[in-house]
Motif scaffolding. Structure first.
Motif, mmCIF file in Angstrom:
data_model
loop_
_atom_site.group_PDB
_atom_site.id
_atom_site.type_symbol
_atom_site.label_atom_id
_atom_site.label_comp_id
_atom_site.label_asym_id
_atom_site.label_seq_id
_atom_site.Cartn_x
_atom_site.Cartn_y
_atom_site.Cartn_z
ATOM 1 N N THR A 151 1.615 6.972 -8.132
ATOM 2 C CA THR A 151 1.455 5.540 -7.041
ATOM 3 C C THR A 151 1.694 6.424 -5.383
ATOM 4 N N GLY A 183 1.584 4.445 0.985
ATOM 5 C CA GLY A 183 0.803 3.669 1.154
ATOM 6 C C GLY A 183 0.848 4.327 3.320
ATOM 7 N N SER A 192 -0.566 -1.007 -2.392
ATOM 8 C CA SER A 192 -0.218 -0.032 -3.072
ATOM 9 C C SER A 192 -1.520 -0.057 -4.434
ATOM 10 N N PRO A 237 2.793 -3.495 -1.539
ATOM 11 C CA PRO A 237 2.815 -1.692 -0.996
ATOM 12 C C PRO A 237 3.274 -0.793 -1.600
ATOM 13 N N SER A 238 3.605 0.190 -1.345
ATOM 14 C CA SER A 238 4.535 1.065 -1.445
ATOM 15 C C SER A 238 5.675 1.272 -0.909
#
Length: 202
Positions: free
Chosen positions: A67, A70, A75, A110-111
């Motif tokens: 991953t 981001g 993500s 999100p990341s």
């Protein structure tokens, strides 16, 4: 399983050494001398919801995936593998087809922030979250294919060009919570032409 990805190489010429995506040497058959086609079988993944940072998020867990950091938006996981070829590459194209779309209840998370340990104590959130990204009328990821040339090696007694390739089998629209998974993934690797053969004895 991603660890046993079967890759079909289609190339007209003598059998070149091609490795990556879980196999050491690929089968070569007749097609077009200017490019090879890599078929990537459907990866295994799971979708789940978790409560973090004060709300529910959707997470996509895919075996042996990465991953990337981001930009504050959703993500999504990438398949990432090296590729070694006996020639240089002009371009690599990703063809995604056979889409399956579902409406998820919660947005894709999100990341996480990537920071030195000494700075983590001052963080208000572990997420790299930009709320504006979740109201943009656009799909994520913005780049479903990322590749780079990492150098050369002589692993088999011949000069091989090394590449790092990462691709995402998903699209996500955070404004509608629609998640699309592409069951068919194909890479087209375009050979760079007009090059002089490298002589290892020079």
């Amino acid at each position: 399983k991603i660890t046993s990805i079967a890759v079909t190489i289609l190339l007209i010429s003598l059998m070149p050494f091609v490795s990556g995506f879980g196999l050491e040497e690929q089968e070569t058959t007749l097609m077009n001398k200017e490019h090879i086609t890599i078929e990537i079988p459907e990866p295994d993944f799971e979708i789940s919801e978790r409560y973090l940072e004060g709300r529910d998020w959707t997470f996509i867990d895919m075996e042996d995936s990465i991953t990337p950091p981001g930009d504050g938006g959703p993500s999504l996981p990438y398949i990432s593998n090296p590729l070694r070829l006996p020639y240089d590459v002009e371009d690599i194209l990703l063809i995604r087809s056979d889409p399956v779309s579902v409406r998820i209840q919660q947005p894709v998370a999100p990341s996480y922030n990537v920071l030195p340990v000494k700075e983590m104590k001052d963080m208000k959130s572990g997420f790299n979250l930009d709320p504006k990204k979740y109201s943009d009328d656009r799909n994520y990821p913005s780049q479903p294919l990322v590749w780079t040339h990492t150098g050369y090696g002589w692993d088999t007694g011949e000069r091989l060009s090394h590449y790092s390739i990462s691709l995402c089998p998903f699209d996500h629209d955070p404004t509608t919570n629609e998640l699309t998974f592409y069951r068919s993934l194909q890479l087209q690797v375009i050979k760079k032409t007009g090059l002089v053969e490298y002589d290892m004895m020079k």
